[in-house]
Design a protein around this motif. Structure first.
Motif, PDB file in Angstrom:
ATOM      1  N   ALA A 203      -0.625   2.076 -13.671  1.00  0.00           N
ATOM      2  CA  ALA A 203       0.677   2.223 -13.022  1.00  0.00           C
ATOM      3  C   ALA A 203       0.503   1.729 -11.599  1.00  0.00           C
ATOM      4  CB  ALA A 203       1.122   3.680 -13.028  1.00  0.00           C
ATOM      5  N   PHE A 204       1.313   0.753 -11.193  1.00  0.00           N
ATOM      6  CA  PHE A 204       1.124   0.199  -9.850  1.00  0.00           C
ATOM      7  C   PHE A 204       2.363  -0.542  -9.395  1.00  0.00           C
ATOM      8  CE2 PHE A 204      -0.672  -2.790 -12.970  1.00  0.00           C
ATOM      9  CZ  PHE A 204      -0.058  -3.987 -12.648  1.00  0.00           C
ATOM     10  N   GLY A 205       2.359  -0.936  -8.147  1.00  0.00           N
ATOM     11  CA  GLY A 205       3.459  -1.711  -7.591  1.00  0.00           C
ATOM     12  C   GLY A 205       3.053  -3.162  -7.389  1.00  0.00           C
ATOM     13  N   VAL A 206       4.039  -4.032  -7.429  1.00  0.00           N
ATOM     14  CA  VAL A 206       3.844  -5.447  -7.134  1.00  0.00           C
ATOM     15  C   VAL A 206       4.870  -5.809  -6.062  1.00  0.00           C
ATOM     16  CG1 VAL A 206       4.029  -7.805  -8.071  1.00  0.00           C
ATOM     17  CG2 VAL A 206       3.069  -5.959  -9.494  1.00  0.00           C
ATOM     18  N   LEU A 207       4.448  -6.579  -5.069  1.00  0.00           N
ATOM     19  CA  LEU A 207       5.383  -6.998  -4.016  1.00  0.00           C
ATOM     20  C   LEU A 207       5.809  -8.436  -4.254  1.00  0.00           C
ATOM     21  CD1 LEU A 207       6.866  -6.513  -1.320  1.00  0.00           C
ATOM     22  CD2 LEU A 207       4.765  -7.185  -0.157  1.00  0.00           C
ATOM     23  N   LEU A 208       7.100  -8.631  -4.435  1.00  0.00           N
ATOM     24  CA  LEU A 208       7.608  -9.973  -4.731  1.00  0.00           C
ATOM     25  C   LEU A 208       7.724 -10.814  -3.462  1.00  0.00           C
ATOM     26  CD1 LEU A 208      10.303  -9.215  -7.428  1.00  0.00           C
ATOM     27  CD2 LEU A 208       7.901  -9.844  -7.711  1.00  0.00           C
ATOM     28  N   ASP A 209       7.713 -12.124  -3.691  1.00  0.00           N
ATOM     29  CA  ASP A 209       7.786 -13.060  -2.585  1.00  0.00           C
ATOM     30  C   ASP A 209       9.241 -13.465  -2.361  1.00  0.00           C
ATOM     31  OD1 ASP A 209       6.866 -14.714  -0.611  1.00  0.00           O
ATOM     32  OD2 ASP A 209       6.486 -16.402  -1.960  1.00  0.00           O
ATOM     33  N   LEU A 210      10.127 -12.492  -2.346  1.00  0.00           N
ATOM     34  CA  LEU A 210      11.534 -12.828  -2.129  1.00  0.00           C
ATOM     35  C   LEU A 210      12.197 -11.667  -1.426  1.00  0.00           C
ATOM     36  CD1 LEU A 210      13.514 -11.095  -4.247  1.00  0.00           C
ATOM     37  CD2 LEU A 210      12.563 -12.705  -5.876  1.00  0.00           C
ATOM     38  N   LYS A 211      13.300 -11.965  -0.804  1.00  0.00           N
ATOM     39  CA  LYS A 211      14.068 -10.909  -0.154  1.00  0.00           C
ATOM     40  C   LYS A 211      15.454 -10.880  -0.773  1.00  0.00           C
ATOM     41  CE  LYS A 211      11.574 -11.099   4.167  1.00  0.00           C
ATOM     42  NZ  LYS A 211      11.557 -11.718   5.495  1.00  0.00           N
ATOM     43  N   SER A 212      16.090  -9.735  -0.671  1.00  0.00           N
ATOM     44  CA  SER A 212      17.464  -9.654  -1.160  1.00  0.00           C
ATOM     45  C   SER A 212      18.283  -8.824  -0.180  1.00  0.00           C
ATOM     46  CB  SER A 212      17.500  -9.056  -2.566  1.00  0.00           C
ATOM     47  OG  SER A 212      17.248  -7.668  -2.519  1.00  0.00           O
ATOM     48  N   VAL A 213      19.578  -8.911  -0.347  1.00  0.00           N
ATOM     49  CA  VAL A 213      20.480  -8.250   0.588  1.00  0.00           C
ATOM     50  C   VAL A 213      20.713  -6.804   0.168  1.00  0.00           C
ATOM     51  CG1 VAL A 213      22.830  -8.273   1.526  1.00  0.00           C
ATOM     52  CG2 VAL A 213      21.603 -10.429   1.164  1.00  0.00           C
ATOM     53  N   GLY A 214      20.735  -5.935   1.149  1.00  0.00           N
ATOM     54  CA  GLY A 214      21.042  -4.538   0.893  1.00  0.00           C
ATOM     55  C   GLY A 214      21.905  -3.999   2.010  1.00  0.00           C
ATOM     56  N   VAL A 215      22.220  -2.710   1.935  1.00  0.00           N
ATOM     57  CA  VAL A 215      22.983  -2.100   3.003  1.00  0.00           C
ATOM     58  C   VAL A 215      22.375  -0.746   3.325  1.00  0.00           C
ATOM     59  CG1 VAL A 215      24.719  -1.251   1.361  1.00  0.00           C
ATOM     60  CG2 VAL A 215      25.273  -1.379   3.806  1.00  0.00           C
TER      61      VAL A 215
ATOM     62  N   ARG B 187       0.833  -1.213   0.000  1.00  0.00           N
ATOM     63  CA  ARG B 187       0.000   0.000   0.000  1.00  0.00           C
ATOM     64  C   ARG B 187       0.863   1.256   0.000  1.00  0.00           C
ATOM     65  NH1 ARG B 187      -4.021  -2.593   3.759  1.00  0.00           N
ATOM     66  NH2 ARG B 187      -5.655  -3.177   2.308  1.00  0.00           N
ATOM     67  N   GLN B 188       1.889   1.245   0.842  1.00  0.00           N
ATOM     68  CA  GLN B 188       2.752   2.428   0.936  1.00  0.00           C
ATOM     69  C   GLN B 188       3.536   2.644  -0.365  1.00  0.00           C
ATOM     70  OE1 GLN B 188       5.089   2.735   4.650  1.00  0.00           O
ATOM     71  NE2 GLN B 188       3.949   0.931   5.272  1.00  0.00           N
ATOM     72  N   ALA B 189       4.090   1.565  -0.893  1.00  0.00           N
ATOM     73  CA  ALA B 189       4.889   1.678  -2.119  1.00  0.00           C
ATOM     74  C   ALA B 189       4.005   2.118  -3.284  1.00  0.00           C
ATOM     75  CB  ALA B 189       5.555   0.345  -2.436  1.00  0.00           C
ATOM     76  N   ASP B 190       2.823   1.511  -3.365  1.00  0.00           N
ATOM     77  CA  ASP B 190       1.898   1.811  -4.446  1.00  0.00           C
ATOM     78  C   ASP B 190       1.433   3.268  -4.388  1.00  0.00           C
ATOM     79  OD1 ASP B 190       0.234   0.559  -6.639  1.00  0.00           O
ATOM     80  OD2 ASP B 190      -1.351   1.430  -5.385  1.00  0.00           O
TER      81      ASP B 190
END
Ligand code: XMP
Length: 317
Positions: A239-251, A217-220
């Protein structure tokens, strides 16, 4: 536009003659189609239209408030049912896209049936079904070939035995928008992007949870805000956002993060049957990605969907 004016007059007359003093139920989604339908029915039948707005818990940020305000402004009284908890509990642990769609469709019918059981004198159900819905959902070979089991609000509970009113079944979206103009609806309202019946559930890959809904909701909302500010909103189909079912590494600062990724999907299309992804200025995309990553907790990556339909579809599920 004269032909849509004729269509409007003819349809209002026909519905008035058919329905007379009986009552007509109509489910509202907040989208253009069902809203135009309610306004049109209201013109034909006055208070004998019973609009129902079911909150399935899968709506965009503030949508339930915005929809209620919009109808208030039009002077049309609507029945609001908050069924979010029911939908979310039925969707618990469900990952398969078609299962999600079916559950949402069935739950909608259950909630609707429950509401209907408290009414009397209702003989008709009106639906804002469009021509593309009719052809994409009905397969020549059989149900196994249906591309996606589309769910529109008002998907008819078969055993409720209503007579069906579907005045838009031969119309395309742009024709419904012309009707909306004839009915003097706000431009901002007329030009709203389509939003699928199953809502954010088909934009959250994998299990739908409150946490994921909150993130999407926030991203969209950021995507929509920026796309409106840039002037692109009225030029694109969705125009919209999709939330993926995965995580990735960030800093972040000097800390490692392991968080979700948001997809930005912006397409142009005439009727939703085919679609092209839209070339957007890099600076603009950078603003969106920076804002989402900075402002939305648990998101550390934003990616762009550059797939056309076919072979991809517009929604991810
Ligand atoms: P797809 O993903 O099939 O979407 O390329 C085509 C258009 O239809 C919308 N859509 C839906 N609309 N109920 C709806 O009312 C649904 O179940 C549904 N599924 C997809 C989608 O947003 C796009 O505009």
């Amino acid at each position: 536009d004269w032909n849509m004016g004729d269509f409007l007059e003819k349809t209002i007359n026909e519905i008035g003659q058919e329905v007379r003093d009986k009552k007509v139920l109509c489910a509202i989604s907040g989208g253009v189609d069902s809203s135009v339908l309610v306004v049109l029915l209201n013109k034909a039948l006055g208070d004998n239209v019973i609009p129902v707005f079911i909150n399935n818990g899968l709506l965009r940020q503030n949508e339930e408030i915005n929809v209620q305000k919009a109808f208030e402004k039009l002077g049309i009284k609507i029945n609001y049912i908050d069924a979010s908890e029911i939908f979310l509990s039925k969707l618990k642990k469900v990952k398969d896209p078609e299962k999600k769609r079916k559950i949402i469709g069935h739950t909608f019918i259950d909630v609707f049936r429950d509401f209907v059981s408290k009414l009397s004198g209702v003989e008709y159900l009106a639906q804002g079904t469009l021509y593309p819905d009719v052809i994409e959902s009905v397969s020549v070979k059989g149900p196994s070939d249906v591309i996606k089991s589309h769910h529109n609000v008002g998907g008819l509970p078969k055993d409720l035995k209503f007579k069906l009113i579907e005045p838009f079944r031969f119309l395309f979206k742009d024709e419904v928008r012309q009707l909306a103009r004839q009915l003097n609806l706000d431009d901002a309202f007329i030009n709203r992007h389509p939003f699928p019946g199953p809502g954010l559930a088909i934009r959250i890959i994998g299990e739908v949870t409150k946490q994921k809904l909150n993130i999407l909701r926030q991203a969209d909302a950021i995507i929509l805000e920026e796309i409106k500010k840039s002037g692109f909103y009225d030029k694109v189909w969705q125009a919209f956002g999709v939330l993926l079912d995965l995580k990735s590494v960030g800093v972040m600062g000097d800390k490692r993060t392991y968080d979700y990724a948001i997809v930005v999907r912006v397409v142009e299309s005439l009727d939703g049957m085919t679609a092209n992804w839209v070339y957007l200025p890099q600076e603009f995309l950078n603003t969106i990605s920076t804002r989402i990553i900075n402002e939305v907790q648990r998101v550390n990556r934003v990616v762009l969907d550059i797939s056309n339909k076919p072979p991809a579809t517009i929604e991810w599920e």
